[in-house]
Enzyme design. Structure first.
Site, PDB file in Angstrom:
ATOM      1  N   ASP A   1       0.675  -1.247   0.072  1.00 54.44           N
ATOM      2  CA  ASP A   1       0.069  -0.065   0.213  1.00 54.44           C
ATOM      3  C   ASP A   1       0.814   1.239   0.226  1.00 54.44           C
ATOM      4  O   ASP A   1       0.335   2.345   0.345  1.00 54.44           O
ATOM      5  CB  ASP A   1      -0.934  -0.159   1.377  1.00 54.44           C
ATOM      6  CG  ASP A   1       0.195  -0.111   2.457  1.00 54.44           C
ATOM      7  OD1 ASP A   1       1.154   0.237   2.454  1.00 54.44           O
ATOM      8  OD2 ASP A   1      -0.587  -0.664   3.311  1.00 54.44           O
TER       9      ASP A   1
ATOM     10  N   GLU B   1      -1.199  -9.126  -1.504  1.00 57.04           N
ATOM     11  CA  GLU B   1      -1.936  -8.525  -0.403  1.00 57.04           C
ATOM     12  C   GLU B   1      -2.926  -7.501  -0.618  1.00 57.04           C
ATOM     13  O   GLU B   1      -2.949  -6.356  -0.112  1.00 57.04           O
ATOM     14  CB  GLU B   1      -0.741  -7.903   0.557  1.00 57.04           C
ATOM     15  CG  GLU B   1      -1.155  -7.821   2.062  1.00 57.04           C
ATOM     16  CD  GLU B   1      -0.075  -7.181   2.827  1.00 57.04           C
ATOM     17  OE1 GLU B   1       0.158  -5.929   2.905  1.00 57.04           O
ATOM     18  OE2 GLU B   1       0.552  -7.971   3.694  1.00 57.04           O
TER      19      GLU B   1
ATOM     20  N   HIS C   1       6.437   3.256  14.496  1.00 55.25           N
ATOM     21  CA  HIS C   1       6.796   4.155  13.382  1.00 55.25           C
ATOM     22  C   HIS C   1       5.877   4.816  12.575  1.00 55.25           C
ATOM     23  O   HIS C   1       6.048   5.843  11.754  1.00 55.25           O
ATOM     24  CB  HIS C   1       7.705   3.643  12.604  1.00 55.25           C
ATOM     25  CG  HIS C   1       7.004   2.448  11.518  1.00 55.25           C
ATOM     26  ND1 HIS C   1       6.597   2.768  10.199  1.00 55.25           N
ATOM     27  CD2 HIS C   1       6.691   1.316  11.635  1.00 55.25           C
ATOM     28  CE1 HIS C   1       5.967   1.944   9.648  1.00 55.25           C
ATOM     29  NE2 HIS C   1       5.994   0.939  10.422  1.00 55.25           N
TER      30      HIS C   1
ATOM     31  N   GLU D   1      -1.871   5.115   3.126  1.00 51.18           N
ATOM     32  CA  GLU D   1      -2.246   3.691   2.759  1.00 51.18           C
ATOM     33  C   GLU D   1      -3.424   3.161   2.130  1.00 51.18           C
ATOM     34  O   GLU D   1      -3.580   2.484   1.479  1.00 51.18           O
ATOM     35  CB  GLU D   1      -1.657   3.023   3.865  1.00 51.18           C
ATOM     36  CG  GLU D   1      -0.061   3.114   4.176  1.00 51.18           C
ATOM     37  CD  GLU D   1       0.372   4.413   4.959  1.00 51.18           C
ATOM     38  OE1 GLU D   1      -0.576   5.027   5.604  1.00 51.18           O
ATOM     39  OE2 GLU D   1       1.415   4.398   5.491  1.00 51.18           O
TER      40      GLU D   1
ATOM     41  N   HIS E   1      13.167   2.793  13.973  1.00 53.33           N
ATOM     42  CA  HIS E   1      12.765   3.052  12.486  1.00 53.33           C
ATOM     43  C   HIS E   1      13.501   4.003  12.152  1.00 53.33           C
ATOM     44  O   HIS E   1      13.924   5.166  12.781  1.00 53.33           O
ATOM     45  CB  HIS E   1      11.205   3.342  12.212  1.00 53.33           C
ATOM     46  CG  HIS E   1      10.594   3.067  11.094  1.00 53.33           C
ATOM     47  ND1 HIS E   1      10.701   4.149  10.022  1.00 53.33           N
ATOM     48  CD2 HIS E   1      10.379   2.072  10.232  1.00 53.33           C
ATOM     49  CE1 HIS E   1      10.254   3.588   8.872  1.00 53.33           C
ATOM     50  NE2 HIS E   1       9.943   2.323   8.961  1.00 53.33           N
TER      51      HIS E   1
ATOM     52  N   ARG F   1       3.002   6.944  10.695  1.00 50.18           N
ATOM     53  CA  ARG F   1       2.573   8.370  10.401  1.00 50.18           C
ATOM     54  C   ARG F   1       1.508   8.757  11.323  1.00 50.18           C
ATOM     55  O   ARG F   1       1.606   9.925  12.034  1.00 50.18           O
ATOM     56  CB  ARG F   1       2.183   8.421   9.008  1.00 50.18           C
ATOM     57  CG  ARG F   1       2.242   9.776   8.425  1.00 50.18           C
ATOM     58  CD  ARG F   1       1.459   9.874   7.048  1.00 50.18           C
ATOM     59  NE  ARG F   1       2.671   9.346   5.998  1.00 50.18           N
ATOM     60  CZ  ARG F   1       3.406  10.063   5.241  1.00 50.18           C
ATOM     61  NH1 ARG F   1       3.340  11.239   5.379  1.00 50.18           N
ATOM     62  NH2 ARG F   1       4.361   9.363   4.591  1.00 50.18           N
TER      63      ARG F   1
HETATM   64  N1  UDP Z   1      11.206  -5.615  10.480  1.00 50.73           N
HETATM   65  C1  UDP Z   1      12.740  -5.738  10.444  1.00 50.73           C
HETATM   66  N2  UDP Z   1      13.736  -5.113  11.209  1.00 50.73           N
HETATM   67  C2  UDP Z   1      13.254  -4.426  12.235  1.00 50.73           C
HETATM   68  C3  UDP Z   1      11.835  -3.962  12.293  1.00 50.73           C
HETATM   69  C4  UDP Z   1      10.848  -4.791  11.373  1.00 50.73           C
HETATM   70  O1  UDP Z   1      13.139  -6.492   9.349  1.00 50.73           O
HETATM   71  O2  UDP Z   1      13.998  -3.650  12.788  1.00 50.73           O
HETATM   72  C5  UDP Z   1      10.478  -6.331   9.722  1.00 50.73           C
HETATM   73  C6  UDP Z   1       9.301  -7.038  10.163  1.00 50.73           C
HETATM   74  O3  UDP Z   1       9.816  -8.514  10.562  1.00 50.73           O
HETATM   75  C7  UDP Z   1       8.237  -6.990   9.207  1.00 50.73           C
HETATM   76  C8  UDP Z   1       8.646  -5.865   8.580  1.00 50.73           C
HETATM   77  O4  UDP Z   1       9.800  -5.177   8.797  1.00 50.73           O
HETATM   78  O5  UDP Z   1       8.378  -7.831   8.288  1.00 50.73           O
HETATM   79  C9  UDP Z   1       7.665  -4.495   8.801  1.00 50.73           C
HETATM   80  O6  UDP Z   1       7.861  -3.463   8.612  1.00 50.73           O
HETATM   81  P1  UDP Z   1       7.435  -1.936   9.020  1.00 50.73           P
HETATM   82  O7  UDP Z   1       7.169  -1.781  10.104  1.00 50.73           O
HETATM   83  O8  UDP Z   1       8.581  -1.105   8.641  1.00 50.73           O
HETATM   84  O9  UDP Z   1       6.343  -1.721   7.890  1.00 50.73           O
HETATM   85  P2  UDP Z   1       4.482  -2.186   7.933  1.00 50.73           P
HETATM   86  O10 UDP Z   1       4.513  -3.717   8.083  1.00 50.73           O
HETATM   87  O11 UDP Z   1       4.004  -1.383   9.084  1.00 50.73           O
HETATM   88  O12 UDP Z   1       4.051  -1.781   6.789  1.00 50.73           O
END
Ligand code: UDP
Length: 369
Positions: free
Chosen positions: A91, A113, A208, A126, A239, A210
């Site tokens: 997204d 997804e 993290h 998103e 982050h 927004r």
């Molecule tokens: N993740 C990672 N390292 C970190 C924190 C998270 O590899 O230090 C991975 C986590 O396992 C997941 C993904 O990053 O698969 C999530 O990313 P993020 O939280 O940035 O984005 P969202 O899922 O909220 O779109």
């Protein structure tokens, strides 16, 4: 062509790239650079590198500015390489730019997804991206039946939707296989975080998003109180977005049993998740991953586009009020029955073979062209 720009897109597309390669499909990995270093690190954990690296992110760039710069460049790459299909995930501004570029080039777009909806205006942008992408995509890979139903409600043709499971569970399976096959890799990966003390519960925290930037002080306060009240180790991978990290850092850097660490590689993060007693997070991907390890999730948001985890009993929405977070987390640390009830919930996000289902459909489509 797989178009990707952020860490979750990389993690969730790796299994698809590998499954397509196993079927003999030639894949071009095109990174927009939205989170350039995080994408490279996530791909590197699986031995992949982008074939095209557009490196487009500028400081303080708005999503709309990013889309307007990325879209024509992606369109050019799609045409120049005679691309048979474009695959996007999730997204983000990159996802939207990739889907629009493919639509302008009149190339089929597969959305991995597809169909996640929060039922609210948030998260913005998103949720808006997801709705627009649904209109552009020709193939919709929905992780769950709920996601499929959301697409059908919006008028997407039934026959273009496939329920596959979420590819993040495939990524976990691949990560575990890599770690399991190589003890020296496990040791190298563990260098990214401080040694965890035997017998201490580990609380993992990520925040993290927004829509939570205004609530970071309350989240930081909750984590500090939790660490001070309970005999736990807390690890907070920060982050790179400074808006979230700085506030957490300011409150937490002097709390003895809290370790603030830079963004972790995927294998390191999976190692911690596997070991954690619970996770506090506003991340989408982490909500999906943690139940696979029987790790209860407290979601630091008021709504989620991933209600399956809540309904299964693996996750709870706790919002961003400090006292509510501390009470819910404290109960999970101290009360075995409450913890066990969440840890043993049925897994809602797939069986780890989503990527192969997707690759089978994509391979058929590109061969036919
Ligand atoms: N993740 C990672 N390292 C970190 C924190 C998270 O590899 O230090 C991975 C986590 O396992 C997941 C993904 O990053 O698969 C999530 O990313 P993020 O939280 O940035 O984005 P969202 O899922 O909220 O779109």
């Amino acid at each position: 062509m797989c178009v990707l720009g952020t860490r979750p897109e990389a993690i969730k597309l790796v299994p698809v790239v590998l499954a397509l390669a196993a079927r003999g499909v030639v894949v071009t990995l095109c990174s927009t650079g939205q989170q350039r270093e995080l994408v490279r690190a996530a791909l590197d954990d699986f031995g992949l590198i982008p074939d095209i690296d557009l490196d487009l992110m500028q400081p303080d760039q708005s999503p709309e500015a990013f889309v307007s710069i990325a879209m024509p460049l992606l369109r050019h790459a799609i045409t120049r390489l005679s691309t048979a299909m474009v695959i996007v995930q999730g997204d983000t501004a990159t996802t939207l730019a990739g889907a629009m570029a493919a639509a302008y080039a009149r190339v089929p777009v597969a959305h991995v997804e597809a169909g996640l909806r929060s039922g609210a205006a948030e998260p913005f942008p998103e949720d808006m991206h997801r709705r627009v992408i649904a209109q552009l995509a020709t193939h919709h890979f929905a992780p769950t039946q709920k996601a499929q139903a959301a697409l059908v409600r919006e008028g997407i043709a039934w026959g273009t939707i496939s329920v596959t499971g979420n590819t993040v569970i495939d990524a976990l399976r691949l990560a575990e296989a890599r770690l399991g096959a190589d003890p020296s890799l496990q040791a190298r990966v563990a260098e990214a975080f401080p040694p965890l003390r035997e017998g201490r519960a580990l609380v993992l925290v990520t925040a993290h998003r927004r829509e939570n930037h205004a609530h970071m002080a309350a989240i930081a306060e909750a984590v500090a109180t939790l660490a001070e009240r309970h005999d736990v180790d807390v690890v907070v991978p920060l982050h790179p977005n400074p808006a979230s990290g700085a506030m957490l850092q300011a409150r937490l850097e002097r709390v003895a049993n809290v370790a603030l660490v830079p963004p972790l590689g995927y294998l390191a993060f999976v190692t911690l998740l596997r070991r954690a007693r619970l996770v506090l997070t506003d991340s989408g991907g982490v909500q999906e991953e943690a139940p696979a390890f029987g790790c209860p999730v407290l979601v630091l948001r008021e709504t989620t586009e991933r209600p399956e985890g809540i309904e299964a009993g693996a996750a709870r929405l706790v919002g961003t009020d400090s006292a509510t977070i501390v009470a819910a987390a404290g109960e999970l640390i101290e009360n075995e029955a409450v913890h066990a009830a969440m840890a043993t919930a049925i897994l809602p996000y797939g069986d780890g073979y989503a990527a192969d289902r997707i690759a089978a459909i994509v391979a058929q489509e590109v061969v036919a062209r």
